[in-house]
Every structure is written in structure tokens, then in C-alpha cells.
Design a protein around this motif. Structure first.
Motif, short mmCIF file in Angstrom:
data_model
loop_
_atom_site.label_atom_id
_atom_site.label_comp_id
_atom_site.label_asym_id
_atom_site.label_seq_id
_atom_site.Cartn_x
_atom_site.Cartn_y
_atom_site.Cartn_z
N GLY A 123 -6.19 -3.13 7.09
CA GLY A 123 -5.10 -2.52 7.60
C GLY A 123 -5.14 -0.89 6.97
N GLY A 124 -4.06 -0.22 6.99
CA GLY A 124 -4.22 1.14 6.80
C GLY A 124 -4.04 1.52 5.16
N GLY A 176 1.33 -2.41 -3.16
CA GLY A 176 1.29 -1.15 -3.86
C GLY A 176 2.48 -0.36 -3.18
N PRO A 177 2.95 0.98 -3.72
CA PRO A 177 4.15 1.28 -3.28
C PRO A 177 4.06 1.90 -1.75
CG PRO A 177 3.12 2.58 -4.89
CD PRO A 177 2.18 1.33 -4.88
N GLY A 178 3.07 1.95 -1.14
CA GLY A 178 3.04 2.65 0.15
C GLY A 178 2.57 1.45 1.00
N ARG A 179 2.59 0.35 0.71
CA ARG A 179 1.76 -0.99 1.65
C ARG A 179 2.61 -1.02 2.92
NH1 ARG A 179 5.38 -2.90 -1.74
NH2 ARG A 179 6.99 -4.53 -1.03
N ASN A 180 3.81 -0.58 2.82
CA ASN A 180 4.63 -0.79 4.44
C ASN A 180 3.92 0.11 5.39
OD1 ASN A 180 5.73 -3.23 3.93
ND2 ASN A 180 7.28 -2.34 2.75
N GLU A 206 -7.98 -10.68 10.30
CA GLU A 206 -6.44 -10.31 10.84
C GLU A 206 -5.95 -9.05 10.59
OE1 GLU A 206 -2.91 -10.38 9.55
OE2 GLU A 206 -3.30 -11.73 7.68
N ASN A 207 -5.30 -8.34 11.52
CA ASN A 207 -4.65 -7.05 11.03
C ASN A 207 -3.31 -6.63 11.15
OD1 ASN A 207 -5.29 -6.74 13.57
ND2 ASN A 207 -6.11 -4.75 13.30
N TYR A 208 -2.53 -7.91 11.21
CA TYR A 208 -1.00 -7.75 11.44
C TYR A 208 -0.59 -7.07 10.13
CZ TYR A 208 -0.83 -10.11 15.63
OH TYR A 208 -0.90 -10.74 16.90
N ARG A 209 0.65 -6.57 10.25
CA ARG A 209 1.28 -6.00 9.09
C ARG A 209 1.24 -6.96 7.77
NH1 ARG A 209 6.49 -1.86 9.37
NH2 ARG A 209 5.24 -1.33 11.04
N ALA A 210 1.14 -6.44 6.63
CA ALA A 210 0.92 -7.26 5.74
C ALA A 210 1.97 -8.33 5.46
CB ALA A 210 0.50 -6.41 4.26
N ARG A 234 -3.37 1.61 -6.60
CA ARG A 234 -4.43 0.39 -6.24
C ARG A 234 -5.99 0.43 -6.60
NH1 ARG A 234 -3.70 -2.57 -1.57
NH2 ARG A 234 -5.60 -1.88 -0.82
N GLY A 235 -6.18 1.79 -7.23
CA GLY A 235 -7.54 2.07 -7.79
C GLY A 235 -8.36 2.47 -6.53
N HIS A 236 -7.88 2.97 -5.61
CA HIS A 236 -8.61 3.80 -4.70
C HIS A 236 -9.42 5.05 -5.17
CE1 HIS A 236 -6.33 2.32 -0.96
NE2 HIS A 236 -6.53 1.39 -1.64
#
Lengths: 290, 452
Positions: free
Chosen positions: B163-164, B169-173, B133-137, A225-227
Motif C-alpha cells: 500500500g501507500g 503509524g500516524p499516516g497509515r490511513n 493483497e492491497n486493500y486498505r490496511a 516507521r523508520g523509512h
């Protein structure tokens, strides 16, 4: 827009002494006193390991300047004087400290890596470091214990069968937090951060190990993500840095260079904005003015 | 041309006059006429909306009916403190966790799980400048009220997701909370004392990654409003990941790792880059007779003397000329061995003093110093009240409350706190009638069917 930034302020009874820096702000508004473990856990007031007040103060200063710019264009037609300090920025965001103090004189105590207002919501030790686990409400509470119970069923049993821990609100007193976390660590102490994380994420519980800087820099999601990204800086070569956190579809933030040598752009500025010519520039340079 | 009265003022008086908090409500608000809808919970999203509300945006907070958002039920020792929770539940209250992240807003209750609620959201979306909003993506997208659908009916909308780990991206969930942002972002690992001193990686006590992430998002939103209104007439789809915020500001440690492979570590209350620039332990409590254990504790005081002449002054204060001779230059003092040797000498000197005595001695010698104040000592400083960063507010719902003010001062268009927050659903009728065109009986039906 004229923007001044500092630690406690340029006016008022506590106005900044020259040379005041970030820790002055951190100490002066309750942050340091509230961070770290309680005395009974061997802790002391603790300053943030990074320049927290500078960073947060800088962000609010930017909001102030941006707001002033917006007002100027939209209706005001003129600039204004903007002031922002590190201490006041963190005063703004230090949770409920003032409300609580105002009600009954309470001094919010240090509570280490736990949280006075939520159980479970803490960082605790595990086999290869520390791990954060969060879930105060019932939906997550039982999932956390299910994860622990898969490896050590008696721990899940111990907590879930305790009538004193059945209701969310009953879990908050200090002795219940001690009970909860001691039990949780009984499971986590034999597992690595990764093993804990995997088990908890199977139950969709928010959890994650305390990452050291090398782990942060190498984490695939952040790189993707480019962080964290490598910048090919014109002056300084390859530099690893935290990318701009302004992500937007039409106007993403970007980092073009990390900084430039002192006076790098003197020519452009003095000629372009101040209209100086070569002789004038040379004499200013000679006199040590620029 | 500066007029004479202004010119003759001292700078102190000038500042006191242009930033006078008594004049705040006579001055215009920056975001008057801007509307924001905030379907957020906890702190990250709500605080972002709150910063806009402080600047005058009409901010509509949407939360679930009955209990409201979870943060209302997050409070030390579970004491609700602020009553009522809503007009329907006068016997229940809101906890202090909700404080600070929700001032000045309008409160609408709405159960998104019902189709009628989606219709209401669409009517609000058509008339809003900012949607946060900040619900799950992807959740709102699935429900038909995400950015893609918003932009069809309102191309000028600035849609901020928070959100977090980000929406892609791979860790989005992965789910996230403030403390997870601290832990995984990297700043947790560099705070606290080293192991040798009995310390471990430590949390910043406040919900910093949430509150501060909200500020970064609010900045981005105002910047986008500027771009929309002055440049492009277009909205924006914004995303903020709270771990990203942590990494953005840890950039010196990241650069250090990138260049050298060195992993920055904890250094307690000292500073790895400057010496002396740390917090000393003062062995005497300032309130030995207090009943509050927080106040019985011994004190701590920060002192900065990293410049050579300042270090000499410091050694003069503690009456130890040897020390000044042994560590004459900054490079002599800044190494870890030197710091480990110097600070105990300073602590020893402070061992029979209160933090006030230490503070007085240092400032008397012209050094920068600041005692570690607890929240009571900080709240008693006239300085913060005079400047408006802290204030006693006569809140319309909750009466007298001590609250934080706006973080920054603006001379012409200051932000302001009008109320600390309101009960769940307090503005249902106002919002639904004004923006969605519902009449009284329709609103009553919505309430009866538990849609609001």
C-alpha cells in the motif's frame, strides 16, 4: 549463481560499451523520451533525477539471483548464469508502451504531470508548490469537486453541471483534461499544499503535496516507521538514510553499515577463505595486488 | 571442466546459447508447485503477483465479478483495445492499463461482500503459499481473512500487504496511488529542469512506484519462500509501503540532507555529480516528413565524457580546443557554473544535426553515447527481441500482441510469458473445482447469486 548486471546487456547487437551508465539505459528504451512535458507545454524529453534504471535493474537482478538460489536448493542442485540490465528492467515495467506500439505503431507521447489514461490523476501547481490529486472514477470525482466547491462553489457547479464531463470516459480527451485541471487549479492556486491536502483528505481523496527532500526527511510518519532513520555507522558516524523497505514479521531487512573503506575486510577474507598467511598477504599488498 | 565445444565458443555465442529464448519452454520453472493468491488491483499488488507468475507460480488473481478490477478500465483515450472483458460481456473490452501487470495468471471473480465469498477465500487461503493483497490496511482482518486468521489455518503462508503509507503509524490511513508515492516519496521533486530553465518537478511517466514496489515485494516473497523451505518452515507477514521504496533508493539525497542540510534539487538532463554526462538537444528531426508529431520533434542524444581524456575527445569531435583548455579537470567541469557554460556549447554544435549524426560522431570517437529513442524506435531494436525482453506473443485470447518479456535472464530456469492476461472470471470453474471442491451445479449457483 553467477550474476552479471549492466545497462543494455553483455551480448546482442547493442551490447554495452565499457563505461556505460544509467542514462544509457534510460535513453535506450523510451523512458527519457516519454518523461517530461509535451512540446506544446514547453517540455523536452527528461531523464529521471535519480538513477532509475540502476535502481530498478538492481532490484530485478536481486530477484533473479534469489530465484536462482531458490531453484538450486529446491530442485536444481546447481547454480546458474543470471543476467539483468537496467534497460530491460524498465522495459518490463514501462506500462503499456509496447502493446500500444504493437497495435498501431503508436508512440506513447509525453504528457507532463498528467496521465493519458486517468482524469483526475495528476500533479498541478498550488500556492506553495505542486500537489497530486487522484480520483478518476465517479465516487472520487464528485468528492474532489465537493472539496473545491467548499471554497469556490462556482467551480464545483461549472464541472458537475457540464454534460460533457458526466461520464468517466468522456473526461479523457486532452481538451477535457485541460478544462478539468484549469478549473481545479483555479481553486488550488490560492491554497497551500497543506490546505489542499486537508480539504481533500476530509473527503477521503488521495492527495499529497510534492515533497522536497527536507520535507521527506522530517515527515513524522516516515520517521516513526523508520523509512528515514539515523544510523550510527561504525566508520562514518551518524548518517541519515532510507531504512530497509523489507518489512516482515519474522525476517525484517536491516542496514548494518552503509559501506566500508576499501579493503577493510581483506584480512578476514584472504586468511579465512583463501588461506593466505601473513607473509603472503604482505607481499600481495606490497605488489599492489590487494 | 568446460567441454571443448563450449570452450571454443566466443563469449557472445556462449551467451546466445545459454540464454536462447527458443529453449525457454524446455527448461524448468523456479516456482512450479508454489501457489499464490492475489487479491490486488491497480499496479502495485498485481505486478508483484505477476513477477511470481512469470517464474511459474500458480497465481490466482481474484477480482470483482462483472467489471473486474479498475485497471481494466484505465487506458489511453479510453480505447478498450482487448476484447472480450469476459464471456458475459463480449462487447466490452479491457484497457491497456491492465497490460504488463497480469501475465500467466488464473482469473477468479469473487464478490468479497458476500459471506459465501469469505468461505471461498478461506478455502483458498488454506492451500496457498503466498497471499498478496492491497486493500486498505486492516480491511481483510476485519473481514476475517487477514494474516491473523490465515496463519491459524495455514502457518506456512507468506502474506504480503502492499500500500501507500504502510499499515501502521500516524499516516497509515492515507490512500495512495503511484503518482502520490512519487510526489510524497521525494523522487518527484528532483526530476525535471530547474525553474530558470522553464522546468518544474516532474513525474516519471511510468507508474514506477507501483511496478517497482511490486518487484521489491516479489523479491521479499521469494526470499521468504527460501527461508521457509530451507531454514524455518515458517511463513511471514510482510508489508510494503510505496513511499518507503522511494525513500530507500533516495538514500544519497537523504544522507546529503542529514549531513549538510542541503536539499537536493532538479538538474534537468544533466548530472550534478558528473560532467559531461548529459543529454544534448540535436536540432534536426530524424523524421521531418513523418505525420506523427512525436516523430517530427527534434532529437536528443546522451553523451558521457566526464573523464579528462574523454572530455578532450569530446572537444575534438566538436572542434573546440578552447573548451578543453578551459576545463581541464573534472572539478573544473562539475560545478553548476561550469555546466551551465559547457552544455550550451555542445547543444550549439548539435543544433544542425540529427540524433543519429551526433551519436555516430561520439561513438566514432570512442565515447559512450546513446540517442533518446521513442517507444517505436526501442521496439524496433533487434537487441531486445533477441534477448527476450520484448516479444511478439501469440496470446491465446487476444492474438498477436507485442509485450514486454521477463526483466532478467536465467540460464537454467528462465521466467516466461505464457499469456498477457485473461478475461474476468476466465478460470472460475477450474479454480473452484480444483481447490475449493465445488461441483458444476454449485458453481452455477454461485454465478447465479452473483457471488462469482
Amino acid at each position: 549463481m553467477y550474476l552479471w548486471v549492466g545497462q543494455r546487456g553483455q551480448w546482442g547487437p547493442l551490447k554495452d560499451q565499457p563505461g556505460a551508465m544509467d542514462p544509457v539505459a534510460q535513453c535506450s528504451m523510451g523512458f527519457v523520451h516519454g518523461t517530461g512535458a509535451p512540446v506544446s507545454f514547453g517540455g523536452t524529453p527528461t531523464r529521471s533525477g535519480w538513477w532509475l534504471c540502476d535502481q530498478v535493474g538492481g532490484t530485478f537482478a536481486a530477484i533473479g539471483a534469489m530465484a536462482a538460489l531458490y531453484a538450486r536448493e529446491k530442485f536444481l542442485g546447481k547454480g546458474q548464469f543470471v543476467e539483468c540490465t537496467g534497460a530491460e528492467a524498465v522495459i518490463r515495467i514501462i506500462d503499456y508502451n509496447w502493446a500500444w506500439n504493437g497495435m498501431d505503431g503508436s508512440v506513447r507521447p509525453r504528457y507532463g504531470n498528467w496521465d493519458l489514461a486517468i482524469n483526475i490523476y495528476a500533479v498541478n501547481p498550488c500556492a506553495d508548490g505542486q500537489i497530486m490529486v487522484g480520483g478518476g472514477h465517479d465516487r472520487l470525482w464528485f468528492r474532489i469537486w465537493r472539496a473545491a466547491g467548499k471554497a469556490k462553489p462556482f467551480l464545483e457547479q461549472h464541472i458537475c453541471e457540464d454534460p460533457k464531463l458526466r461520464v468517466v470516459t468522456d473526461r479523457l480527451p486532452h481538451y477535457q483534461q485541460v478544462e478539468t485541471y484549469t478549473t481545479l487549479v483555479e481553486w488550488m492556486k490560492d491554497c497551500t499544499r497543506f490546505q489542499c491536502e486537508t480539504a481533500l483528505q476530509e473527503e477521503e481523496v488521495a492527495s499529497g503535496g510534492v515533497s522536497f527532500l527536507d520535507e521527506v526527511c522530517e515527515f513524522p510518519h516516515y520517521k516513526y516507521r523508520g523509512h528515514v532513520r539515523l544510523l550510527d555507522d561504525g566508520e562514518y558516524g551518524q548518517v541519515l538514510l532510507g531504512g530497509s523497505s523489507f518489512i516482515g514479521s519474522n525476517t525484517p531487512g536491516r542496514i548494518k553499515w552503509i559501506g566500508r573503506p576499501v579493503g577493510k575486510d581483506n584480512e578476514d577474507i584472504y586468511r579465512g577463505l583463501a588461506g593466505l598467511n601473513r607473509q603472503e598477504l604482505a607481499s600481495l599488498k606490497k605488489g599492489g595486488v590487494i | 571442466m568446460v567441454d571443448k565445444a563450449l570452450k571454443d565458443m566466443t563469449f557472445e555465442d556462449f551467451c546466445r546459447s545459454v540464454f536462447n529464448t527458443k529453449d525457454t519452454f524446455h527448461k524448468p520453472e523456479v516456482l512450479k508447485g508454489i501457489r499464490a493468491v492475489s487479491t490486488t488491483q491497480y499496479i502495485l499488488g498485481p505486478s508483484c503477483a505477476a513477477y511470481l507468475a512469470e517464474l511459474g507460480a500458480e497465481t490466482i488473481k481474484v477480482e470483482l465479478p462483472k467489471r473486474g478490477e479498475p485497471m481494466r478500465h484505465t487506458t489511453p483515450f479510453n480505447e478498450p483495445f482487448l476484447y472480450p472483458l469476459s464471456r458475459w460481456m463480449p462487447e466490452k473490452g479491457t484497457g491497456l492499463g491492465f497490460f504488463g501487470a497480469n501475465p500467466n495468471e488464473l482469473f477468479l471473480s469473487l464478490d468479497f461482500h458476500k459471506p459465501e465469498a469469505i468461505e471461498i477465500m478461506k478455502r483458498l487461503a488454506a492451500k496457498t503459499d503466498v497471499f498478496a493483497e492491497n486493500y486498505r490496511a486492516g480491511t481483510f482482518d476485519r473481514w476475517g481473512i487477514g494474516y491473523r486468521q490465515h496463519v491459524q489455518i495455514n502457518p506456512r503462508v507468506i502474506y504480503q500487504w502492499m500500500g501507500g503509507f504502510g499499515g501502521w503509524g500516524p499516516g497509515r490511513n492515507r490512500a495512495s496511488y503511484d503518482i502520490l508515492g512519487q510526489a510524497q516519496g521525494g523522487c518527484f521533486s528532483i526530476t525535471g529542469w530547474p525553474k530558470e530553465y522553464g522546468g518544474m518537478p516532474s513525474k516519471q511517466t511510468i507508474w514506477i512506484m507501483d511496478y517497482w514496489g511490486g518487484a521489491i515485494s516479489a523479491f521479499n516473497i521469494i526470499a521468504c519462500l527460501y527461508w521457509r523451505d530451507n531454514v524455518s518452515n515458517k511463513g511471514n507477514f510482510l508489508e510494503y509501503s510505496q513511499v518507503h521504496g522511494a525513500q530507500r533508493h533516495l538514500t544519497d539525497a537523504i544522507a546529503l540532507y542529514g549531513k549538510t542540510g542541503i536539499v537536493a534539487q532538479r538538474w534537468g538532463n544533466w548530472d550534478p555529480l558528473l560532467s559531461v554526462h548529459g543529454i544534448l538537444k540535436c536540432g534536426k528531426s530524424s523524421y521531418p516528413n513523418s505525420k506523427n508529431p512525436q516523430e517530427q520533434e527534434v532529437g536528443f542524444c546522451f553523451v558521457s565524457a566526464f573523464k579528462d581524456e574523454d572530455f578532450k575527445k569530446l572537444c575534438g569531435v566538436i572542434g573546440n580546443a578552447e573548451l578543453a583548455k578551459k576545463y581541464p579537470t573534472h572539478s573544473d567541469r562539475v560545478g553548476s557554473d561550469a555546466q551551465v557554460a559547457i552544455y550550451p556549447v555542445l547543444d550549439k554544435w548539435a543544433a544542425d544535426k540529427t540524433k543519429e549524426e551526433v551519436w555516430k560522431a561520439f561513438t566514432g570517437a570512442g565515447l559512450v553515447s546513446q540517442p533518446v529513442w521513442n517507444s517505436n524506435e526501442a521496439a524496433e531494436q533487434e537487441h531486445w527481441h533477441l534477448r527476450g525482453s520484448m516479444q511478439w506473443l501469440d496470446d491465446p485470447t487476444f492474438g498477436d500482441v507485442l509485450t514486454q518479456g521477463v526483466a532478467y535472464r536465467l540460464s537454467e530456469t528462465p521466467g516466461r510469458i505464457k499469456n498477457v492476461f485473461k478475461p474476468v472470471g476466465a478460470d472460475n470453474e477450474y479454480v473452484l473445482a480444483k481447490l475449493c471442491g465445488y461441483g458444476g451445479s454449485e458453481i452455477a449457483a454461485l454465478e447465479k447469486n452473483e457471488i462469482i
